[in-house]
Enzyme design. Structure first.
Site: not given
Length: 553
Positions: A232, A357
């Site tokens: 991220e 994810e």
């Protein structure tokens, strides 16, 4: 008059059959039957029959499965898991106190391991998540009583003693028969730090890091293949722009070396949800030979609100349930659009789309640490899992890896623990059912489904995927997200011969039913007998709010 009487008689019989199929429309059909007794014009009667036929058809799902076409393999790595240093996933999940009276190897909890081995988890992503970009791997090697402590600033501000590090994680993967997927530190780390971690894992000969590994008790290299370069990076991993990250990635990837027998599968920290520009920039700027995969993160939120309440994991009405299922179906659009961008730069689909994810994210359970992300797991979550896995299977020409968030005690967990107790969640049972798709041949599938409607918004009730395993058995996974209606499903199998059908299902009385430590088996696998052969077609009565997997031989 005799011909007219015969027509009326035949019409009544047809309507009676339709009534049996459409039991939930009893009053409507009853009134239509009464109307036919007063109809004098045959043309009007025929129009009425056509209307009813349309109504019957609209309530049935039809599926066609083709043995021809693109029969690529559904990678088992789509069924991967995720274990972050977050809440009670590692500490008090996988890794427990010496004094806990449960079967252990070192401090690895073996009842958890055995449960995960049963569903054949193919890979495990570690150490994060956001935690990965503040984790410095050298703090987690060597004598445990000499390892420095650290504060987990992302998740609850708790202090960790680093007793679970590289060697402990690799021992866990060995016990699980799962491949490790390492997320490297780009946000707060250095190129040298990541390069030396790769060397520590994979160098077989003499080198500073290989010798350090031997000093710590491991002679042979582990040959770790999957390697994430940051996590991220658009957010908690550094708040970078895609242009900056893609340039930085090239630098890190250059020094993450391939050692003998251990070629790396490097994975780009990919986009959040619908950030298509991130995917575009990374695909444009990063050479194909520097990346095996490109990530994508998307969570289903009952209430699309990252800064406030996301909705309860168990206390929700049908409207919120509908919104949640609409949100999880958005995964299909995301994969279509991100894949289309990747196709512009990689027509041969050499680069995998890695959904590393995914899952449902709700408010934490009342009374628990907000930073630990502990939530219960309902039948709704099983339907979310089955739906997403069907979507991944149907995109498995491009999606070749995915990781549910997370494995134990965090978010959409497979397993929940409390002291010596352990329960399997509804989501766990979906992964148990779907393991038949691991490394099986994908069968192209087309689904036409009736809608599930609320407040003039419509979503499809039924989703499905299909594969053929190495023994020749066909497996079809079906999900009916409609909480109120059983749906007849008619499946045509083109070019596929079969003689028998068996099945298993997951369902319960309510979509917010759960397994608890007091009642751990409220939701579990059950035998399904609602499928039968009609010619070469398969006819299924798919229960409301259910996940069903069928086997054809």
């Amino acid at each position: 008059m005799e011909p007219v009487k015969n027509i009326f008689k035949a019409t009544f019989e047809s309507l009676y059959i339709m009534f049996k199929v459409l039991s939930n429309q009893f009053e409507e059909i009853k009134s239509l039957i009464l109307m036919t007794r007063r109809i004098s014009k045959i043309s009007t009667l025929i129009a009425l029959i056509s209307l009813l036929n349309f109504s019957a058809t609209s309530q049935e799902a039809t599926i066609s499965i083709n043995s021809n076409g693109d029969n690529h393999i559904i990678s088992r790595h789509i069924y991967g898991q995720f274990a972050e240093h977050l809440g009670r996933c590692i500490y008090d999940g996988f890794w427990v106190a010496d004094t806990m009276k449960v079967p252990k190897k070192d401090r690895i909890r073996l009842d958890v391991v055995e449960a995960l081995k049963k569903i054949k988890i193919p890979n495990l992503r570690w150490p994060g998540g956001c935690f990965a970009d503040e984790y410095h791997w050298r703090d987690g090697i060597g004598l445990r009583n000499q390892r420095p402590k650290m504060v987990n600033t992302n998740w609850g501000g708790v202090t960790e003693d680093n007793s679970f590090g590289t060697h402990e994680f690799m021992e866990l993967c060995s016990l699980l028969n799962a491949e490790p997927y390492i997320a490297g530190n780009v946000g707060s780390g250095t190129v040298e730090e990541m390069a030396k971690w790769v060397e520590y894992f994979n160098m077989p000969g003499e080198s500073p890091m290989a010798n350090l590994r031997r000093q710590n008790g491991r002679d042979k290299p582990w040959k770790v293949s999957f390697w994430g370069v940051g996590n991220e990076s658009w957010g908690c991993g550094g708040n970078m722009t895609p242009d900056y990250y893609s340039d930085l990635y090239r630098r890190y990837a250059t020094y993450a070396r391939n050692y003998p027998g251990a070629p790396l599968k490097k994975i780009v920290s990919g986009a959040s949800e619908g950030d298509y520009n991130w995917t575009e920039v990374c695909m444009k700027n990063i050479p194909r030979d520097q990346m095996w995969g490109l990530g994508l993160h998307y969570y289903t939120l009952p209430i699309r609100n990252w800064n406030g309440s996301k909705g309860s994991s168990t206390q929700f009405d049908e409207k919120q349930y509908f919104e949640t299922m609409k949100g999880t179906l958005f995964m299909e659009e995301l994969l279509n659009k991100h894949s289309a961008i990747m196709d512009k730069y990689d027509k041969e689909k050499q680069v995998a789309l890695v959904v590393d994810e995914w899952g449902i994210w709700t408010d934490v359970e009342p009374g628990t640490n907000p930073g630990f992300l502990y939530q219960q797991n309902t039948l709704r979550d099983a339907l979310i899992a089955g739906t997403n896995l069907n979507i991944f299977n149907n995109h498995s020409d491009r999606v070749r890896m995915a990781n549910l968030a997370q494995t134990v005690n965090v978010l959409q967990a497979l397993i929940l623990t409390k002291g010596r107790q352990m329960i399997l969640t509804p989501t766990y049972h979906v992964f148990d059912l779907y393991k038949v798709h691991h490394d099986a041949k994908y069968l192209p599938i087309k689904v036409t489904s009736p809608d599930y409607e609320m407040e003039n918004i419509k979503i499809t009730s039924v989703n499905a995927s299909a594969s053929k395993d190495s023994s020749g058995a066909i497996h079809i996974s079906l999900v009916n997200i409609n909480p109120n209606k059983n749906i007849p499903v008619r499946i045509a199998l083109d070019g596929i011969s079969w003689n028998s059908v068996t099945g298993q299902l997951i369902t319960s009385a309510k979509v917010n039913d759960i397994n608890t430590f007091e009642k751990p088996n409220t939701i579990q696998l059950a035998k399904f007998s609602g499928a039968k052969k009609e010619g070469n077609q398969l006819v299924v009565e798919l229960p409301s709010k259910s996940v069903v997997v069928l086997q054809l031989k």
